[in-house]
Design a protein around this motif. Structure first.
Motif, PDB file in Angstrom:
ATOM      1  N   SER A  16       0.834  -1.207   0.000  1.00  0.00           N
ATOM      2  CA  SER A  16       0.000   0.000   0.000  1.00  0.00           C
ATOM      3  C   SER A  16       0.868   1.257   0.000  1.00  0.00           C
ATOM      4  O   SER A  16       0.528   2.249  -0.647  1.00  0.00           O
ATOM      5  CB  SER A  16      -0.973   0.009   1.170  1.00  0.00           C
ATOM      6  N   MET A 125      -8.944   4.680   2.993  1.00  0.00           N
ATOM      7  CA  MET A 125      -8.760   3.237   3.189  1.00  0.00           C
ATOM      8  C   MET A 125      -8.792   2.491   1.853  1.00  0.00           C
ATOM      9  O   MET A 125      -8.014   1.553   1.646  1.00  0.00           O
ATOM     10  CB  MET A 125      -9.826   2.695   4.132  1.00  0.00           C
ATOM     11  N   LYS A 126      -9.652   2.914   0.953  1.00  0.00           N
ATOM     12  CA  LYS A 126      -9.788   2.227  -0.338  1.00  0.00           C
ATOM     13  C   LYS A 126      -8.638   2.581  -1.276  1.00  0.00           C
ATOM     14  O   LYS A 126      -7.992   1.701  -1.852  1.00  0.00           O
ATOM     15  CB  LYS A 126     -11.144   2.595  -0.976  1.00  0.00           C
ATOM     16  N   GLU A 129      -4.763   2.808   1.104  1.00  0.00           N
ATOM     17  CA  GLU A 129      -4.391   1.590   1.810  1.00  0.00           C
ATOM     18  C   GLU A 129      -4.717   0.339   1.015  1.00  0.00           C
ATOM     19  O   GLU A 129      -4.270  -0.751   1.364  1.00  0.00           O
ATOM     20  CB  GLU A 129      -5.080   1.543   3.172  1.00  0.00           C
ATOM     21  N   LYS A 131      -7.531  -1.270   0.743  1.00  0.00           N
ATOM     22  CA  LYS A 131      -8.409  -2.210   1.439  1.00  0.00           C
ATOM     23  C   LYS A 131      -9.643  -2.509   0.590  1.00  0.00           C
ATOM     24  O   LYS A 131     -10.085  -1.697  -0.201  1.00  0.00           O
ATOM     25  CB  LYS A 131      -8.825  -1.641   2.788  1.00  0.00           C
ATOM     26  N   GLU A 135     -13.358  -5.279   4.156  1.00  0.00           N
ATOM     27  CA  GLU A 135     -12.444  -4.865   5.223  1.00  0.00           C
ATOM     28  C   GLU A 135     -12.840  -3.512   5.792  1.00  0.00           C
ATOM     29  O   GLU A 135     -12.843  -3.312   7.009  1.00  0.00           O
ATOM     30  CB  GLU A 135     -11.011  -4.750   4.693  1.00  0.00           C
ATOM     31  N   LYS A 139     -14.166  -2.709   9.594  1.00  0.00           N
ATOM     32  CA  LYS A 139     -13.420  -1.779  10.443  1.00  0.00           C
ATOM     33  C   LYS A 139     -14.293  -0.617  10.908  1.00  0.00           C
ATOM     34  O   LYS A 139     -14.130  -0.116  12.009  1.00  0.00           O
ATOM     35  CB  LYS A 139     -12.194  -1.259   9.696  1.00  0.00           C
TER      36      LYS A 139
END
Length: 168
Positions: A16, A125-126, A129, A131, A135, A139
């Motif tokens: 990431s 996050m998408k 990271e 994810k 996920e 979270k």
């Protein structure tokens, strides 16, 4: 935090971090160098980092800053003229880099000013990271369709605001 924990956290999240660097630099060697430098900087201060989450956050900020530094350095590099056509290509490349950096900054401003905190978190996050929806949903205590909807709305808002800025 022990240096072993820092190393395992960095290794686990390296992909990431690499994707983040590539979004800025689009050059694999520069991205690798950036990750190496980021890890080196964190390594020197491992005793001040308390949790894997803090290590992740510091790495993201460090990678981002190093990428921006790299782009700035490259835009200021002077080249020796090898042939007449090369100058035009170098000028276009530097211009492209600066334009890309400006577009990125414009999008960052839109994200900070126009998106809700939840949308910013999901987008981060998408996109940064890497994810998956499941996920992210787990979270954040949401359902995957709700995550998709928030991300869709966030992207739509970014697109609309960006296009309005470009019209001006």
């Amino acid at each position: 935090m022990s240096k072993e924990t820092l190393t395992s956290t960095f290794t686990e999240l390296r992909k990431s971090f690499f994707r983040l660097a590539m979004r800025f630099l689009s050059n694999q060697e520069d991205a690798d160098d950036t990750l190496q430098e980021a890890f080196f900087r964190l390594w020197k201060h491992a005793d001040r980092i308390d949790t894997p989450e803090e290590a992740e956050a510091l790495t993201i900020v460090t990678v981002k800053n190093l990428c921006i530094d790299t782009l700035r350095k490259k835009s200021h590099l002077h080249t020796v003229e090898l042939d007449e056509g090369r100058d035009d290509a170098v000028a276009e490349s530097a211009t492209d880099t600066l334009e890309r950096e400006e577009r990125f900054k414009a999008v960052e401003r839109i994200i900070e000013q126009r998106l809700t905190p939840l949308q910013r978190q999901i987008l981060h996050m998408k996109e940064y990271e890497g994810k998956e929806y499941d996920e992210i949903a787990a979270k954040l205590g949401m359902q995957p369709p709700a995550v998709r909807m928030q991300l869709s709305r966030a992207r739509k808002e970014i697109r609309e605001c960006y296009l309005k800025q470009m019209e001006r």
